[in-house]
Design an enzyme around this catalytic site. Structure first.
Site, PDB file in Angstrom:
ATOM      1  N   ASN A 152     -47.910  -8.650  -7.941  1.00 33.21           N
ATOM      2  CA  ASN A 152     -47.803  -7.228  -7.575  1.00 33.21           C
ATOM      3  C   ASN A 152     -46.377  -6.724  -7.376  1.00 33.21           C
ATOM      4  O   ASN A 152     -46.125  -5.535  -7.475  1.00 33.21           O
ATOM      5  CB  ASN A 152     -48.660  -6.923  -6.345  1.00 33.21           C
ATOM      6  CG  ASN A 152     -48.266  -7.751  -5.153  1.00 33.21           C
ATOM      7  OD1 ASN A 152     -47.632  -8.782  -5.295  1.00 33.21           O
ATOM      8  ND2 ASN A 152     -48.622  -7.307  -3.977  1.00 33.21           N
ATOM      9  N   SER A 226     -52.894 -15.025  -2.662  1.00 30.48           N
ATOM     10  CA  SER A 226     -54.218 -14.866  -2.059  1.00 30.48           C
ATOM     11  C   SER A 226     -54.454 -15.924  -0.980  1.00 30.48           C
ATOM     12  O   SER A 226     -53.851 -17.002  -0.984  1.00 30.48           O
ATOM     13  CB  SER A 226     -55.289 -15.000  -3.147  1.00 30.48           C
ATOM     14  OG  SER A 226     -55.248 -16.304  -3.675  1.00 30.48           O
ATOM     15  N   GLU A 247     -47.806 -16.351   2.989  1.00 28.18           N
ATOM     16  CA  GLU A 247     -48.038 -14.919   3.272  1.00 28.18           C
ATOM     17  C   GLU A 247     -49.209 -14.499   2.399  1.00 28.18           C
ATOM     18  O   GLU A 247     -49.081 -14.460   1.175  1.00 28.18           O
ATOM     19  CB  GLU A 247     -46.811 -14.076   2.916  1.00 28.18           C
ATOM     20  CG  GLU A 247     -45.448 -14.692   3.193  1.00 28.18           C
ATOM     21  CD  GLU A 247     -45.212 -14.989   4.641  1.00 28.18           C
ATOM     22  OE1 GLU A 247     -45.739 -14.256   5.483  1.00 28.18           O
ATOM     23  OE2 GLU A 247     -44.527 -15.977   4.943  1.00 28.18           O
ATOM     24  N   GLU A 379     -60.818  -7.859   0.780  1.00 24.15           N
ATOM     25  CA  GLU A 379     -59.608  -7.225   0.263  1.00 24.15           C
ATOM     26  C   GLU A 379     -59.927  -6.580  -1.092  1.00 24.15           C
ATOM     27  O   GLU A 379     -60.391  -7.247  -2.008  1.00 24.15           O
ATOM     28  CB  GLU A 379     -58.511  -8.277   0.093  1.00 24.15           C
ATOM     29  CG  GLU A 379     -57.173  -7.672  -0.252  1.00 24.15           C
ATOM     30  CD  GLU A 379     -56.071  -8.732  -0.414  1.00 24.15           C
ATOM     31  OE1 GLU A 379     -56.337  -9.765  -1.053  1.00 24.15           O
ATOM     32  OE2 GLU A 379     -54.962  -8.504   0.103  1.00 24.15           O
TER      33      GLU A 379
HETATM   34  P1  NAD Z   1     -52.927 -15.850  -6.398  1.00 22.96           P
HETATM   35  O1  NAD Z   1     -53.125 -16.610  -5.149  1.00 22.96           O
HETATM   36  O2  NAD Z   1     -54.007 -15.874  -7.419  1.00 22.96           O
HETATM   37  O3  NAD Z   1     -51.609 -16.334  -7.155  1.00 22.96           O
HETATM   38  C1  NAD Z   1     -50.354 -16.331  -6.549  1.00 22.96           C
HETATM   39  C2  NAD Z   1     -49.457 -17.368  -7.210  1.00 22.96           C
HETATM   40  O4  NAD Z   1     -49.973 -18.671  -6.920  1.00 22.96           O
HETATM   41  C3  NAD Z   1     -49.376 -17.265  -8.716  1.00 22.96           C
HETATM   42  O5  NAD Z   1     -48.028 -17.494  -9.085  1.00 22.96           O
HETATM   43  C4  NAD Z   1     -50.275 -18.407  -9.191  1.00 22.96           C
HETATM   44  O6  NAD Z   1     -49.929 -18.917 -10.466  1.00 22.96           O
HETATM   45  C5  NAD Z   1     -50.020 -19.433  -8.118  1.00 22.96           C
HETATM   46  N1  NAD Z   1     -51.076 -20.462  -7.958  1.00 22.96           N
HETATM   47  C6  NAD Z   1     -52.393 -20.358  -8.234  1.00 22.96           C
HETATM   48  N2  NAD Z   1     -53.021 -21.512  -7.901  1.00 22.96           N
HETATM   49  C7  NAD Z   1     -52.080 -22.342  -7.404  1.00 22.96           C
HETATM   50  C8  NAD Z   1     -52.111 -23.658  -6.861  1.00 22.96           C
HETATM   51  N3  NAD Z   1     -53.244 -24.358  -6.763  1.00 22.96           N
HETATM   52  N4  NAD Z   1     -50.957 -24.205  -6.415  1.00 22.96           N
HETATM   53  C9  NAD Z   1     -49.798 -23.503  -6.470  1.00 22.96           C
HETATM   54  N5  NAD Z   1     -49.711 -22.256  -6.984  1.00 22.96           N
HETATM   55  C10 NAD Z   1     -50.834 -21.670  -7.429  1.00 22.96           C
HETATM   56  O7  NAD Z   1     -52.588 -14.351  -5.952  1.00 22.96           O
HETATM   57  P2  NAD Z   1     -52.440 -13.070  -6.889  1.00 22.96           P
HETATM   58  O8  NAD Z   1     -53.801 -12.661  -7.350  1.00 22.96           O
HETATM   59  O9  NAD Z   1     -51.364 -13.307  -7.876  1.00 22.96           O
HETATM   60  O10 NAD Z   1     -51.878 -11.991  -5.824  1.00 22.96           O
HETATM   61  C11 NAD Z   1     -52.674 -11.151  -5.059  1.00 22.96           C
HETATM   62  C12 NAD Z   1     -52.779 -11.665  -3.636  1.00 22.96           C
HETATM   63  O11 NAD Z   1     -51.480 -11.800  -3.070  1.00 22.96           O
HETATM   64  C13 NAD Z   1     -53.512 -10.700  -2.724  1.00 22.96           C
HETATM   65  O12 NAD Z   1     -54.443 -11.406  -1.945  1.00 22.96           O
HETATM   66  C14 NAD Z   1     -52.415 -10.133  -1.831  1.00 22.96           C
HETATM   67  O13 NAD Z   1     -52.854  -9.702  -0.570  1.00 22.96           O
HETATM   68  C15 NAD Z   1     -51.484 -11.288  -1.730  1.00 22.96           C
HETATM   69  N6  NAD Z   1     -50.137 -10.856  -1.335  1.00 22.96           N
HETATM   70  C16 NAD Z   1     -49.709 -11.146  -0.075  1.00 22.96           C
HETATM   71  C17 NAD Z   1     -48.449 -10.714   0.355  1.00 22.96           C
HETATM   72  C18 NAD Z   1     -47.936 -11.010   1.756  1.00 22.96           C
HETATM   73  O14 NAD Z   1     -46.741 -10.940   1.973  1.00 22.96           O
HETATM   74  N7  NAD Z   1     -48.793 -11.324   2.710  1.00 22.96           N
HETATM   75  C19 NAD Z   1     -47.630  -9.995  -0.528  1.00 22.96           C
HETATM   76  C20 NAD Z   1     -48.106  -9.725  -1.802  1.00 22.96           C
HETATM   77  C21 NAD Z   1     -49.367 -10.167  -2.197  1.00 22.96           C
END
Ligand code: NAD
Length: 520
Positions: A152, A226, A247, A379
Site C-alpha cells: 500500500n 497483515s 506492524e 479489516e
Molecule cells: P501481507 O502480509 O500479505 O504481505 C506483506 C509482505 O509480507 C509482502 O512483502 C509479502 O511478500 C510478505 N510475506 C508474505 N508471506 C510471508 C512469509 N511467510 N514470510 C515473510 N514474508 C512474507 O500484507 P499485504 O496484503 O501486502 O498488506 C496489507 C496488510 O498490511 C493490511 O493488513 C494492512 O493493515 C497491513 N499494514 C499495516 C501497517 C502498519 O503499520 N500497522 C501499514 C501498512 C499496512
C-alpha cells in the site's frame, strides 16, 4: 502517464522466474522483477554484511551525508518515482505524492537527531553496588536488519523504517511486496548507481518464500503487513531468537460525539477513511455517531463523498482523489464486505460497487450497519465508510473496543476533557482527537498496535532508531578498589555487617531497619 518497464537485474537472477507487475487501473504490464530464491537472498545478505562495518564506522554524521544525498536524488527524480508508484498501485497522483513527503520528513528527522539518540549515555547510579562504579550505555546496531513491506505504500513504508535502520549503522535487506516492487527497486538502484552510496541497502524481490528467506538471514526483522503473515514471522523470529517488530492490520474506529464540529468531522472521515482508497492500516474503518447528530453527520458525509473524483489521473495533474485498489483480491474483499452488509440490512447511501473498468471500487457510505456484519468486524482495507448510530459515549467506547485489533482510533468532540476521557478508555496504540491518521505521521510519537495489530512499534523519537540497535551496559570503576564487598572469601563479621546495613537502608519501617521485627 510515465511508462516504466523495469528489468530488475541489479542482483543475481540466475534460476529465477519473473514476476510481472500490472497497473491496477488498466491491467497493463508495467514491469518485471525476479522471484528470488533463498540462495539468492543469502548471496545478497552476505554482500550487505561485508559492507556493514565500514558503514557503522562512518558514524552518524558520515552516514547522514550519504542519506541526504539520497534525498537530493529523490527530489531530482520525484515525478519519475511518483509515476512508477502510480503505475504499480493505481493511486491518484495526489495520494502517491504524499509518499515523497514522508521521505523528506523521515530523512530530515533522523539525519538531524540520530547522533543524539545514538550517543553513549551516562546512567544515574542506583543501589549499593553502583556506589563505586560509573554506569554507561553504549549502542551498537544489529548488523543486518530485514524490512518486509506490503503493497500500500511502496515508497513511504520502506523509508519509515529503512532510514532509522541505516542511520543506526545497520545494513538493510528490503523485501517489498511482490504486488508493488518497482518503486523500491528503483530507489535502491538510485542509492547504488546514482547516489553511489555504500552498498548497505539492497532490495530482494519475490513473494512469501523470498520474505521467509529474508527472516532466515537477518539479525532483526521489521515487518509491516497483515496480521496473518505477522504471526508467521513472529513465530519464525521466535525460533531464531531474533528481535522483531511487526506492524499489522487494524479496524480503526471513529467516534463522533454530539458536541463535535460536524463539518470538520465529516471532512476528516472522508480523508481518513478514503485516502489511498482506504488501503492504509490506520484508515477510518468504522464510524460511531451519537444519535442526536447522526442524521446531519450522514447527510454531510454523503454529500462530500459524492463529490469525490475517481481514477488514475495524469502525471502531476492532481485531478482525482480516489485511485484504484491494488489487487483484484483486495477488491473482492471490499465487495464481499459490502455485499454481506447489504444482505444483513445495511443501506449503501452512495457507492457500493466496483466500476466497469480497472480495479476501482466506488467510495461508499453504508448506514444501518451493526457488529454482525463483516464491514464492522474484519479489516476491509477499502474505500468504505460504515456509519453506526450510538446512544452515548459508553456505547461508542464498548463498540470501538469490540475488535481483535487495536491500532488507532479517533474521537471528535468540542470538549477537550470529554475527548480525553474517551481516548483513555480506547484499547488502541494511538488516538487522534478531532483529526484522523495524524499520529502515524508524527515521528516523535510512538506508533505501535495493541492487541492483534502488532508487537513492537515504530517512530517515537529515540525509540524509532534504538529498536534497530543492541544496547551494551558498561560498568567501569569509579575508584580503584582491591576487592568488592561481596567477593570471596566470606568473612562472617563483614558479611553480617553487610546484612544489617541492607536492612537499615532497604526496609520501610524502623522496627525492620533495626532488626526488631520481621525475622522468623
Ligand atoms: P501481507 O502480509 O500479505 O504481505 C506483506 C509482505 O509480507 C509482502 O512483502 C509479502 O511478500 C510478505 N510475506 C508474505 N508471506 C510471508 C512469509 N511467510 N514470510 C515473510 N514474508 C512474507 O500484507 P499485504 O496484503 O501486502 O498488506 C496489507 C496488510 O498490511 C493490511 O493488513 C494492512 O493493515 C497491513 N499494514 C499495516 C501497517 C502498519 O503499520 N500497522 C501499514 C501498512 C499496512
Amino acid at each position: 502517464m510515465t511508462t516504466q518497464t523495469q528489468e530488475a537485474t541489479r542482483y543475481p537472477v540466475g534460476g529465477s522466474s519473473l514476476i510481472t507487475v500490472r497497473c491496477p487501473a488498466d491491467g497493463r504490464a508495467v514491469g518485471t522483477v525476479p522471484d528470488m530464491t533463498p540462495a539468492q537472498v543469502h548471496e545478497v545478505a552476505a554482500g550487505l554484511r561485508s559492507a556493514q562495518l565500514e558503514w557503522e564506522d562512518l558514524g552518524p554524521a558520515g552516514r547522514a551525508k550519504h542519506i541526504r544525498r539520497f534525498l537530493d536524488w529523490v527530489f531530482d527524480n520525484e515525478d519519475r518515482l511518483i509515476g512508477i508508484m502510480q503505475e504499480e498501485t493505481g493511486k491518484s497522483w495526489g495520494d502517491a505524492a504524499v509518499e515523497t513527503a514522508v521521505v523528506v520528513d523521515t530523512i530530515n528527522y533522523y539525519t538531524q537527531h540520530a547522533a543524539g539518540f545514538l550517543a553513549d549515555r551516562r546512567v544515574k547510579r542506583w543501589g549499593p553496588t553502583a556506589l563505586t562504579k560509573n554506569l554507561r550505555i553504549f549502542t551498537r546496531p544489529h548488523q543486518l536488519v530485514g524490512i518486509i513491506t506490503p503493497w500500500n505504500g511502496p515508497l513511504a513504508t520502506p523509508i519509515i523504517d529503512g532510514i532509522p535502520a541505516l542511520m543506526a549503522g545497520a545494513a538493510v535487506l528490503f523485501k517489498p511486496s511482490e504486488v508493488t516492487p518497482l518503486t523500491w527497486t528503483e530507489a535502491t538502484r538510485g542509492w547504488i548507481d546514482e547516489v553511489k552510496a555504500p552498498p548497505v541497502m539492497a532490495c530482494v524481490t519475490g513473494g512469501g518464500a523470498t520474505g521467509a528467506a529474508v527472516v532466515d538471514e537477518v539479525d532483526m526483522i521489521q515487518f509491516t503487513g497483515s496480521t496473518a503473515t505477522g504471526r508467521k514471522i513472529a513465530a519464525r523470529a521466535g525460533e531464531r531468537l531474533i528481535p522483531h517488530s511487526v506492524e499489522l492490520g487494524g479496524k480503526d474506529a471513529m467516534i463522533v460525539l454530539d458536541d463535535a464540529d460536524l463539518d470538520r468531522a465529516t471532512s476528516g472521515a472522508v480523508w481518513g477513511g478514503l485516502w489511498n482508497s482506504g488501503q492504509i492500516c490506520v484508515s477510518v474503518e468504522r464510524i460511531y455517531v451519537q444519535d442526536k447528530v447522526y442524521d446531519e453527520f450522514v447527510r454531510k458525509l454523503t454529500g462530500k463523498v459524492k463529490g469525490l473524483r475517481q481514477g488514475m489521473d495524469p502525471d502531476g495533474s492532481y485531478a482525482t482523489e480516489i485511485g484504484a485498489m491494488a489487487t483484484e483480491r483486495q477488491l473482492q474483499i471490499v465487495e464481499r464486505h459490502v455485499t454481506d452488509a447489504v444482505e444483513r440490512g445495511a443501506s449503501p447511501v452512495t457507492g457500493g460497487k466496483r466500476t466497469s473498468e480497472g480495479l476501482f471500487f466506488e467510495p461508499t457510505v453504508l448506514t444501518d450497519v451493526d457488529h454482525s456484519m463483516l464491514c464492522m468486524r474484519e479489516e476491509t482495507f477499502g474505500p468504505t465508510l460504515p456509519v453506526m448510530k450510538v446512544r452515548d459515549e459508553e456505547e461508542a467506547i464498548r463498540l470501538a473496543n469490540d475488535s481483535p485489533y487495536g491500532l488507532a482510533a479517533s474521537v471528535w468532540s468540542g470538549s477537550a476533557e470529554r475527548a480525553d476521557r474517551v481516548a483513555r478508555r480506547l484499547e488502541t496504540g494511538a488516538v487522534n482527537i478531532n483529526s484522523a491518521l495524524t499520529a502515524t505521521m508524527l515521528l516523535v510519537l510512538p506508533m505501535g498496535g495493541w492487541k492483534s495489530s502488532g508487537v513492537g512499534g515504530r517512530n517515537g523519537g529515540a525509540a524509532g532508531i534504538l529498536k534497530f540497535c543492541r544496547q551494551q551496559a558498561i560498568v567501569s570503576e569509579r575508584f580503584r578498589l582491591k576487592s568488592e564487598p561481596f567477593w570471596y572469601p566470606y568473612v562472617p563479621r563483614t558479611s553480617r555487617l553487610q546484612a544489617r546495613l541492607m536492612r537499615l537502608v532497604g526496609a520501610h519501617d524502623w522496627r525492620r531497619r533495626l532488626g526488631l521485627r520481621g525475622r522468623k
